[in-house]
Motif scaffolding. Structure first.
Motif, PDB file in Angstrom:
ATOM      1  N   ARG A  55       0.836  -1.210   0.000  1.00 52.33           N
ATOM      2  CA  ARG A  55       0.000   0.000   0.000  1.00 52.33           C
ATOM      3  C   ARG A  55       0.863   1.248   0.000  1.00 52.33           C
ATOM      4  O   ARG A  55       0.597   2.215  -0.737  1.00 52.33           O
ATOM      5  CB  ARG A  55      -0.920  -0.003   1.223  1.00 52.33           C
ATOM      6  CG  ARG A  55      -2.093  -0.954   1.141  1.00 52.33           C
ATOM      7  CD  ARG A  55      -2.936  -0.888   2.402  1.00 52.33           C
ATOM      8  NE  ARG A  55      -3.459   0.470   2.647  1.00 52.33           N
ATOM      9  CZ  ARG A  55      -4.062   0.837   3.778  1.00 52.33           C
ATOM     10  NH1 ARG A  55      -4.203  -0.052   4.764  1.00 52.33           N
ATOM     11  NH2 ARG A  55      -4.498   2.074   3.922  1.00 52.33           N
ATOM     12  N   LEU A  56       1.913   1.234   0.818  1.00 49.99           N
ATOM     13  CA  LEU A  56       2.807   2.391   0.905  1.00 49.99           C
ATOM     14  C   LEU A  56       3.466   2.657  -0.442  1.00 49.99           C
ATOM     15  O   LEU A  56       3.495   3.803  -0.925  1.00 49.99           O
ATOM     16  CB  LEU A  56       3.871   2.131   1.975  1.00 49.99           C
ATOM     17  CG  LEU A  56       4.898   3.233   2.215  1.00 49.99           C
ATOM     18  CD1 LEU A  56       4.220   4.444   2.852  1.00 49.99           C
ATOM     19  CD2 LEU A  56       6.027   2.720   3.108  1.00 49.99           C
ATOM     20  N   ILE A  57       3.994   1.607  -1.059  1.00 49.92           N
ATOM     21  CA  ILE A  57       4.679   1.755  -2.347  1.00 49.92           C
ATOM     22  C   ILE A  57       3.713   2.240  -3.421  1.00 49.92           C
ATOM     23  O   ILE A  57       4.041   3.127  -4.222  1.00 49.92           O
ATOM     24  CB  ILE A  57       5.333   0.419  -2.743  1.00 49.92           C
ATOM     25  CG1 ILE A  57       6.485   0.096  -1.785  1.00 49.92           C
ATOM     26  CG2 ILE A  57       5.843   0.465  -4.183  1.00 49.92           C
ATOM     27  CD1 ILE A  57       6.994  -1.330  -1.874  1.00 49.92           C
ATOM     28  N   THR A 100      11.272   8.865  12.798  1.00 50.41           N
ATOM     29  CA  THR A 100      11.325   7.489  13.291  1.00 50.41           C
ATOM     30  C   THR A 100       9.917   6.919  13.382  1.00 50.41           C
ATOM     31  O   THR A 100       8.925   7.661  13.417  1.00 50.41           O
ATOM     32  CB  THR A 100      11.994   7.400  14.676  1.00 50.41           C
ATOM     33  OG1 THR A 100      11.220   8.141  15.626  1.00 50.41           O
ATOM     34  CG2 THR A 100      13.420   7.931  14.637  1.00 50.41           C
ATOM     35  N   PHE A 101       9.840   5.595  13.423  1.00 50.52           N
ATOM     36  CA  PHE A 101       8.561   4.920  13.586  1.00 50.52           C
ATOM     37  C   PHE A 101       8.783   3.622  14.348  1.00 50.52           C
ATOM     38  O   PHE A 101       9.884   3.059  14.359  1.00 50.52           O
ATOM     39  CB  PHE A 101       7.896   4.647  12.232  1.00 50.52           C
ATOM     40  CG  PHE A 101       8.615   3.641  11.368  1.00 50.52           C
ATOM     41  CD1 PHE A 101       8.140   2.336  11.257  1.00 50.52           C
ATOM     42  CD2 PHE A 101       9.760   3.994  10.652  1.00 50.52           C
ATOM     43  CE1 PHE A 101       8.797   1.406  10.459  1.00 50.52           C
ATOM     44  CE2 PHE A 101      10.416   3.062   9.851  1.00 50.52           C
ATOM     45  CZ  PHE A 101       9.944   1.762   9.758  1.00 50.52           C
ATOM     46  N   LEU A 109       0.501   6.922   7.336  1.00 54.12           N
ATOM     47  CA  LEU A 109       0.093   8.306   7.622  1.00 54.12           C
ATOM     48  C   LEU A 109       1.083   9.317   7.053  1.00 54.12           C
ATOM     49  O   LEU A 109       0.861  10.527   7.165  1.00 54.12           O
ATOM     50  CB  LEU A 109      -0.044   8.506   9.138  1.00 54.12           C
ATOM     51  CG  LEU A 109      -1.058   7.600   9.850  1.00 54.12           C
ATOM     52  CD1 LEU A 109      -1.013   7.839  11.355  1.00 54.12           C
ATOM     53  CD2 LEU A 109      -2.459   7.820   9.303  1.00 54.12           C
ATOM     54  N   PHE A 110       2.172   8.819   6.456  1.00 54.58           N
ATOM     55  CA  PHE A 110       3.189   9.725   5.920  1.00 54.58           C
ATOM     56  C   PHE A 110       2.601  10.554   4.784  1.00 54.58           C
ATOM     57  O   PHE A 110       2.040  10.021   3.816  1.00 54.58           O
ATOM     58  CB  PHE A 110       4.390   8.922   5.420  1.00 54.58           C
ATOM     59  CG  PHE A 110       5.442   9.774   4.767  1.00 54.58           C
ATOM     60  CD1 PHE A 110       6.336  10.495   5.536  1.00 54.58           C
ATOM     61  CD2 PHE A 110       5.533   9.857   3.377  1.00 54.58           C
ATOM     62  CE1 PHE A 110       7.298  11.288   4.943  1.00 54.58           C
ATOM     63  CE2 PHE A 110       6.498  10.644   2.775  1.00 54.58           C
ATOM     64  CZ  PHE A 110       7.380  11.366   3.563  1.00 54.58           C
ATOM     65  N   VAL A 115       5.428  17.282   4.542  1.00 52.29           N
ATOM     66  CA  VAL A 115       6.879  17.333   4.780  1.00 52.29           C
ATOM     67  C   VAL A 115       7.518  18.386   3.892  1.00 52.29           C
ATOM     68  O   VAL A 115       8.348  19.199   4.344  1.00 52.29           O
ATOM     69  CB  VAL A 115       7.511  15.953   4.535  1.00 52.29           C
ATOM     70  CG1 VAL A 115       9.035  16.037   4.622  1.00 52.29           C
ATOM     71  CG2 VAL A 115       6.989  14.937   5.533  1.00 52.29           C
ATOM     72  N   LEU A 116       7.152  18.401   2.616  1.00 50.72           N
ATOM     73  CA  LEU A 116       7.743  19.364   1.690  1.00 50.72           C
ATOM     74  C   LEU A 116       7.370  20.800   2.060  1.00 50.72           C
ATOM     75  O   LEU A 116       8.166  21.724   1.887  1.00 50.72           O
ATOM     76  CB  LEU A 116       7.302  19.051   0.264  1.00 50.72           C
ATOM     77  CG  LEU A 116       7.853  17.752  -0.329  1.00 50.72           C
ATOM     78  CD1 LEU A 116       7.182  17.456  -1.663  1.00 50.72           C
ATOM     79  CD2 LEU A 116       9.358  17.845  -0.504  1.00 50.72           C
TER      80      LEU A 116
END
Length: 301
Positions: A55-57, A100-101, A109-110, A115-116
């Motif tokens: 899912r993340l990828i 960290t996680f 959730l990232f 972030v940018l």
């Protein structure tokens, strides 16, 4: 022990496969710490939850972000909290931020845009990080060649080095990705490790080992590498891509700004030699080759 003559890197070097223009197309990279072994699919074939990894990828792929599994060189115990790093390699926006996680699902959730939006103001955001492909289950050459290079880099810059999963171009091992500048090197020997570090810290490149800058079109990567080789010790920021177009004769014309004025690099795109390109390959492939052939100054007016 001498290298096996049927390893893809040996066969590639014997054929003289060009390395220019072979960096991957994503300009942003998420590094996910996952100690231990990785299967051929990297993060999705490790002790990281495979469903979450896929899912993340997939989710980040929609944003043009490449996900790489990372681990510290050598046999290191798993930390209580693992690290993630997000690098933006786009010219004018380069930087890397770390977090960290503890649980794999936290990374779902990232949000890259958040972030940018914060920017890369801290000094740590611009400290070079060296990610060395050591993904042996993807291709044995990556492990055999990559691990010694990662160890050598770690001795020079402790804490700034990771082994990483597949970055493409197995036959060019050892492959070293420098973040956040986004320079991808291939066929890196241990004798060149100090040069790679010095160049990264000075914002320069080692032109003779450069595969290209991630996130750019292959012909543009090749043109930039050629310009660095021809023009001398310019910094990465000194060469700016102005335009790229396909000429009527099929060549690619890449216009670059340099401190000495603008130049146009002509790149010929042609078919390379048909071969088994990786150690795991079961079918022959014919890669495209990007061959810079000339550079000319752009006349004013």
């Amino acid at each position: 022990m001498p290298p096996s003559t049927d390893q893809c890197r040996v066969l590639s070097a014997h054929r003289g496969d060009p390395i220019l223009g072979t960096a991957f197309p994503a300009s942003r990279v998420l590094l996910v710490e996952q100690p231990g072994g990785w299967g051929a699919a990297g993060l999705a074939a490790s002790k990281f939850d495979p469903t979450i990894a896929k899912r993340l990828i997939a989710n980040l792929g929609l944003h043009g972000i490449r996900v790489l599994a990372i681990r510290r060189p050598g046999r290191q115990p798993a930390p209580d909290r693992r690290s993630w790093g997000f690098a933006d390699c786009q010219p004018g926006h380069r930087g890397i931020v770390w977090g960290t996680f503890e649980e794999d699902r936290e990374l779902l959730l990232f949000d890259p845009e958040t972030v940018l939006a914060r920017g890369f103001a801290s000094a740590q955001a611009h400290i070079p990080v060296f990610a060395v492909c050591a993904h042996g289950t993807h291709d044995v050459c990556c492990a055999v060649q990559g691990r010694p290079i990662a160890a050598a880099l770690e001795r020079l810059r402790p804490g700034q080095v990771w082994e990483c999963s597949h970055v493409g171009g197995d036959r060019f091992a050892a492959n070293v990705l420098v973040l956040p500048d986004g320079q991808l090197y291939g066929r890196v020997p241990e004798s060149a490790v100090e040069d790679v570090v010095a160049a990264a810290e000075d914002g320069r490149v080692v032109a003779e080992l450069l595969r290209g800058q991630v996130g750019l079109a292959p012909a543009v990567q090749a043109a930039l590498a050629y310009a660095h080789h021809r023009l001398g010790p310019y910094r990465i920021a000194d060469l700016v891509v102005r335009s790229a177009e396909t000429a009527l004769d099929g060549t690619e014309r890449v216009r670059l700004g340099t401190p000495a004025g603008e130049v146009t690099v002509t790149v010929v795109v042609e078919s390379g030699e048909t071969a088994l390109l990786t150690c795991r390959a079961v079918a022959m492939s014919t890669p495209l080759v990007y061959r810079p052939v000339s550079m000319a100054a752009v006349q004013a007016g």
